[in-house]
Design an enzyme around this catalytic site. Sequence first.
Site, PDB file in Angstrom:
ATOM      1  N   GLY A  11      29.393  45.721  46.274  1.00  0.00           N
ATOM      2  CA  GLY A  11      29.887  44.370  46.044  1.00  0.00           C
ATOM      3  C   GLY A  11      29.984  43.574  47.328  1.00  0.00           C
ATOM      4  O   GLY A  11      30.349  44.118  48.384  1.00  0.00           O
ATOM      5  N   LEU A  54      34.333  38.331  47.563  1.00  0.00           N
ATOM      6  CA  LEU A  54      35.324  38.235  48.641  1.00  0.00           C
ATOM      7  C   LEU A  54      35.919  39.593  48.971  1.00  0.00           C
ATOM      8  O   LEU A  54      36.180  39.893  50.143  1.00  0.00           O
ATOM      9  CB  LEU A  54      36.406  37.228  48.256  1.00  0.00           C
ATOM     10  CG  LEU A  54      35.905  35.789  48.395  1.00  0.00           C
ATOM     11  CD1 LEU A  54      36.905  34.807  47.835  1.00  0.00           C
ATOM     12  CD2 LEU A  54      35.574  35.452  49.845  1.00  0.00           C
ATOM     13  N   HIS A  71      41.729  31.053  30.404  1.00  0.00           N
ATOM     14  CA  HIS A  71      42.060  29.900  31.252  1.00  0.00           C
ATOM     15  C   HIS A  71      42.138  28.649  30.394  1.00  0.00           C
ATOM     16  O   HIS A  71      41.241  28.389  29.596  1.00  0.00           O
ATOM     17  CB  HIS A  71      40.975  29.763  32.318  1.00  0.00           C
ATOM     18  CG  HIS A  71      41.380  28.899  33.465  1.00  0.00           C
ATOM     19  ND1 HIS A  71      41.708  27.585  33.314  1.00  0.00           N
ATOM     20  CD2 HIS A  71      41.517  29.177  34.786  1.00  0.00           C
ATOM     21  CE1 HIS A  71      42.023  27.084  34.502  1.00  0.00           C
ATOM     22  NE2 HIS A  71      41.921  28.030  35.410  1.00  0.00           N
ATOM     23  N   ARG A 131      48.826  30.019  33.219  1.00  0.00           N
ATOM     24  CA  ARG A 131      47.660  29.859  32.345  1.00  0.00           C
ATOM     25  C   ARG A 131      47.877  30.382  30.929  1.00  0.00           C
ATOM     26  O   ARG A 131      47.427  29.778  29.960  1.00  0.00           O
ATOM     27  CB  ARG A 131      46.475  30.590  32.969  1.00  0.00           C
ATOM     28  CG  ARG A 131      46.047  29.907  34.218  1.00  0.00           C
ATOM     29  CD  ARG A 131      45.034  30.693  34.980  1.00  0.00           C
ATOM     30  NE  ARG A 131      44.703  29.935  36.180  1.00  0.00           N
ATOM     31  CZ  ARG A 131      43.850  30.323  37.089  1.00  0.00           C
ATOM     32  NH1 ARG A 131      43.231  31.478  36.970  1.00  0.00           N
ATOM     33  NH2 ARG A 131      43.610  29.579  38.132  1.00  0.00           N
ATOM     34  N   ARG A 169      47.583  36.650  35.741  1.00  0.00           N
ATOM     35  CA  ARG A 169      47.429  36.286  37.160  1.00  0.00           C
ATOM     36  C   ARG A 169      47.720  34.804  37.348  1.00  0.00           C
ATOM     37  O   ARG A 169      47.279  33.968  36.560  1.00  0.00           O
ATOM     38  CB  ARG A 169      45.994  36.570  37.616  1.00  0.00           C
ATOM     39  CG  ARG A 169      45.701  35.997  38.988  1.00  0.00           C
ATOM     40  CD  ARG A 169      44.320  36.322  39.463  1.00  0.00           C
ATOM     41  NE  ARG A 169      43.266  35.600  38.801  1.00  0.00           N
ATOM     42  CZ  ARG A 169      42.897  34.347  39.091  1.00  0.00           C
ATOM     43  NH1 ARG A 169      43.543  33.659  40.010  1.00  0.00           N
ATOM     44  NH2 ARG A 169      41.895  33.790  38.450  1.00  0.00           N
TER      45      ARG A 169
HETATM   46  C1  LIG Z   1      34.797  29.595  37.830  1.00  0.00           C
HETATM   47  C2  LIG Z   1      35.844  30.396  38.520  1.00  0.00           C
HETATM   48  C3  LIG Z   1      36.699  29.791  39.411  1.00  0.00           C
HETATM   49  C4  LIG Z   1      37.678  30.537  40.060  1.00  0.00           C
HETATM   50  N1  LIG Z   1      38.519  29.917  40.937  1.00  0.00           N
HETATM   51  C5  LIG Z   1      39.455  30.643  41.574  1.00  0.00           C
HETATM   52  C6  LIG Z   1      40.331  30.026  42.521  1.00  0.00           C
HETATM   53  O1  LIG Z   1      40.252  28.827  42.776  1.00  0.00           O
HETATM   54  N2  LIG Z   1      41.250  30.798  43.126  1.00  0.00           N
HETATM   55  C7  LIG Z   1      41.367  32.134  42.887  1.00  0.00           C
HETATM   56  O2  LIG Z   1      42.219  32.778  43.491  1.00  0.00           O
HETATM   57  N3  LIG Z   1      40.536  32.733  42.011  1.00  0.00           N
HETATM   58  C8  LIG Z   1      39.588  32.036  41.359  1.00  0.00           C
HETATM   59  N4  LIG Z   1      38.757  32.650  40.469  1.00  0.00           N
HETATM   60  C9  LIG Z   1      38.777  34.117  40.367  1.00  0.00           C
HETATM   61  C10 LIG Z   1      38.027  34.701  41.548  1.00  0.00           C
HETATM   62  O3  LIG Z   1      36.901  33.924  41.842  1.00  0.00           O
HETATM   63  C11 LIG Z   1      37.564  36.136  41.325  1.00  0.00           C
HETATM   64  O4  LIG Z   1      38.589  36.897  40.796  1.00  0.00           O
HETATM   65  C12 LIG Z   1      37.135  36.770  42.631  1.00  0.00           C
HETATM   66  O5  LIG Z   1      36.216  35.939  43.301  1.00  0.00           O
HETATM   67  C13 LIG Z   1      36.554  38.149  42.421  1.00  0.00           C
HETATM   68  O6  LIG Z   1      36.092  38.629  43.649  1.00  0.00           O
HETATM   69  P1  LIG Z   1      35.539  40.107  43.802  1.00  0.00           P
HETATM   70  O7  LIG Z   1      35.090  40.241  45.203  1.00  0.00           O
HETATM   71  O8  LIG Z   1      36.532  41.062  43.307  1.00  0.00           O
HETATM   72  O9  LIG Z   1      34.286  40.181  42.817  1.00  0.00           O
HETATM   73  P2  LIG Z   1      32.972  39.268  42.658  1.00  0.00           P
HETATM   74  O10 LIG Z   1      33.032  38.027  43.447  1.00  0.00           O
HETATM   75  O11 LIG Z   1      32.752  39.161  41.199  1.00  0.00           O
HETATM   76  O12 LIG Z   1      31.849  40.126  43.306  1.00  0.00           O
HETATM   77  C14 LIG Z   1      31.328  41.273  42.676  1.00  0.00           C
HETATM   78  C15 LIG Z   1      30.251  41.852  43.562  1.00  0.00           C
HETATM   79  O13 LIG Z   1      29.904  43.125  43.069  1.00  0.00           O
HETATM   80  C16 LIG Z   1      28.492  43.244  42.935  1.00  0.00           C
HETATM   81  N5  LIG Z   1      28.244  44.197  41.861  1.00  0.00           N
HETATM   82  C17 LIG Z   1      28.805  44.271  40.636  1.00  0.00           C
HETATM   83  N6  LIG Z   1      28.370  45.356  39.987  1.00  0.00           N
HETATM   84  C18 LIG Z   1      27.514  45.980  40.807  1.00  0.00           C
HETATM   85  C19 LIG Z   1      26.733  47.158  40.709  1.00  0.00           C
HETATM   86  N7  LIG Z   1      26.768  47.908  39.635  1.00  0.00           N
HETATM   87  N8  LIG Z   1      25.947  47.479  41.762  1.00  0.00           N
HETATM   88  C20 LIG Z   1      25.891  46.723  42.888  1.00  0.00           C
HETATM   89  N9  LIG Z   1      26.640  45.616  43.037  1.00  0.00           N
HETATM   90  C21 LIG Z   1      27.426  45.252  42.010  1.00  0.00           C
HETATM   91  C22 LIG Z   1      28.029  41.835  42.665  1.00  0.00           C
HETATM   92  O14 LIG Z   1      26.671  41.717  43.011  1.00  0.00           O
HETATM   93  C23 LIG Z   1      28.951  41.051  43.595  1.00  0.00           C
HETATM   94  O15 LIG Z   1      28.437  41.082  44.893  1.00  0.00           O
HETATM   95  C24 LIG Z   1      37.798  31.913  39.801  1.00  0.00           C
HETATM   96  C25 LIG Z   1      36.942  32.514  38.886  1.00  0.00           C
HETATM   97  C26 LIG Z   1      35.989  31.762  38.233  1.00  0.00           C
HETATM   98  C27 LIG Z   1      35.145  32.427  37.205  1.00  0.00           C
END
Ligand SMILES: Cc1cc2nc3c(=O)[nH]c(=O)nc-3n(C[C@H](O)[C@H](O)[C@H](O)COP(=O)(O)OP(=O)(O)OC[C@H]3O[C@@H](n4cnc5c(N)ncnc54)[C@H](O)[C@@H]3O)c2cc1C
Length: 700
Positions: free
Chosen positions: A89, A92, A320, A391, A496
């Site tokens: 992944g 962030l 949401h 929410r 959340r």
């Molecule tokens: C439209 C939208 C707006 C949002 N706005 C906000 C906000 O303003 N503030 C806030 O706090 N939160 C917000 N959120 C929530 C927040 O964006 C997410 O919870 C957060 O970004 C998740 O981050 P993450 O790094 O955990 O996963 P992700 O950003 O989902 O990253 C997942 C990573 O894993 C990789 N991956 C997945 N499965 C595999 C696999 N099997 N093999 C290899 N790679 C894989 C993907 O390629 C990606 O790189 C929002 C969500 C959405 C949908």
Amino acid sequence: MAKKEEIIEAAKKTAKKVAVKAAEKALEAAEVVVDKAAKAVKEATTPVITPEMAKIPAGPLELKWTNYKNHQKLVNPANKRRLDIIVVGTGLAGASAAASLAEMGFNVLNFCIQDSPRRAHSIAAQGGINAAKNYQNDGDSVYRLYYDTIKGGDYRAREANVYRLAEVSNNIIDQCVAQGVPFAREYGGLLDNRSFGGAQVSRTFYAKGQTGQQLLLGAYSALSRQIGKGKVKMYTRYEMLDIVLIKDENGEKRARGIIARNLVTGRIERFFAHAVVVGSGGYGNTFFLSTNAMASNGSAAMQMYRHGALFANPCYAQIHPTCIPKHGDFQSKLTLMSESLRNDGRIWVPKKLEDAKRLQAGEIKGRDIPEEDRDYYLERRYPAFGNLVPRDVASRAAKERCDKGYGVNNTGLAVFLDFSDAIQRLGKDVVAQKYGNLFQMYEKIVDENPYENPMMIFPAIHYTMGGIWVDYELQTTVKGLFCIGEANFSDHGANRLGASALMQGLADGYFVLPYTIQNYLSDQIGVPRMSTDLPEFAEAEKAVQDKIDKLMAIQGKRSVDSIHKELGLIMWDFVGMGRTAEGLKEGIKKIDAIKKEFWTNVYIPGEANSLNNELEKALRLADFIEIGRLMAVDALHREESCGGHFREEYQTPEGEALRQDDKFAYVGCWKYMGEDQEPQLIKEPLDYEFTERKTRNYKN
Ligand SMILES: Cc1cc2nc3c(=O)[nH]c(=O)nc-3n(C[C@H](O)[C@H](O)[C@H](O)COP(=O)(O)OP(=O)(O)OC[C@H]3O[C@@H](n4cnc5c(N)ncnc54)[C@H](O)[C@@H]3O)c2cc1C
């Protein structure tokens, strides 16, 4: 004579009927007793996770993390160079973890599905990120952020984790500012803040409506530096399809690598590491239509689960309140309108049913309804928090109005989000500066100018609080397997708060895992790099290949999307905003039928050993079906309403969520027991030591 016999016969019949009824009643009563006894036995024999097993440090809440850091084991710089870590992944959570671990000296192999780490779903985050800086001098503090988060999650999160999250929130802002993240600033140059739901202070840092993008660019620059230095080896367009476990000298299985598919060539490859960290995001796409990115999936979580990692609180999903309503049957995605819009936008529906009907028929527009005929229902019901209730509360309130017929849009499934007041108060330019890109996005999708007519919004699935269970060190129940970001069961309890996901993902990646993983790796310094020719790697690869072959061989009649859409509808109808025991049981049956349909009638065109988007989707759908079922099973067992989990049988007379703290104040963890076997429930009790559990109140 005949009459006498008839009477006797009739009497016999009546006696028989009475006896049968009595027997039936007795049987029913016996069944209830047996059921109760079975429940009691189950209860008594349900395994429990203790605070020691969850590795929660002793001591006062505010000192736990400091104490942990003071006493954890470290890995010295020379040894760090000898240890490899796989990070799955580049959202962030993943990008910040990969960059930080490499900066510390570990060798990192970083994987993502997209063609660039920057395209992870995190880039879509709009509204902002929370931190307890108290720049506004409005009474914020680490404790208040902790308290709001615990309360927002309906008292279903772990106290120690939430406090640590609030504690490190301020470091995140400093880190990101140092990286050059262009947070919004006030006229005088200081960082600006706005408010998000569930808080009465302004603690949300933001970069217009593109906070996720700017934060991800910051993490990506840190990651790129390490890629350039050769400390991170980046694998884009790779999808992990399994985790490889190898027994140590004591017979204990440890995560030692992964099997991944090169999505461009279709080749299956093996990778070794001393530890595996998964930051694969949430599983909201189980519902087909969601605000998540198209590639967001739950497969990595299911791979961990099948290897013995527990799946915690799968039923906690966030709906949401402010998304652009669905507009057709051929839509593949829903669009979020950021919660930040609720700072200045006011939510309402018409007071009169006849106005709602005319709006639905397209005879009038929202702006035609006079002020006195508008029902600002959130302000009416929750005067203290108004439009900024959390929410789950806002979504349910919208559903309640729509269910009663006051909804707008041609479907009746929408409410208004209105900026006319804000435009009058602040001027159109100021509103455009704050939210311009969101307004533009709305206009492009809906073809209506939101400066002139109120936006229409409706709840949609957005985020999953449930996920893989981790201890205080972010380690799963499988040794050497860590889980971060939205993929873990996280710090948000049953709901959340807005702007807290980015905070948690970056806390995990920048400030928590880099410490805690050392406590594990310090014992691994003597473990040499292992060959990927070991039988464990070969077996895992074979299992992946067999699964792909099986899918490709089906050659049925239905596209992956058509089956996924059907699953999504079942999820929305039976495991969505309002759940009942009856509906959930029905939902489980339907999901089982979908599973059968999928494995006998899916059609995947093309070849397995080349680029094949449909195969990728099919592999993910196979897991979404399992997750959907697990969500329903968890929702059925949790006989209470809390946060995003609303069981209609458990609500107050005013329609608010009714928790059952005496029975369900625990994390519901599920253990995989084999294909088509019911999972086993394991509980982590949430005994609150530092916070008093109360009924959530956003009214006064
Ligand atoms: C439209 C939208 C707006 C949002 N706005 C906000 C906000 O303003 N503030 C806030 O706090 N939160 C917000 N959120 C929530 C927040 O964006 C997410 O919870 C957060 O970004 C998740 O981050 P993450 O790094 O955990 O996963 P992700 O950003 O989902 O990253 C997942 C990573 O894993 C990789 N991956 C997945 N499965 C595999 C696999 N099997 N093999 C290899 N790679 C894989 C993907 O390629 C990606 O790189 C929002 C969500 C959405 C949908």
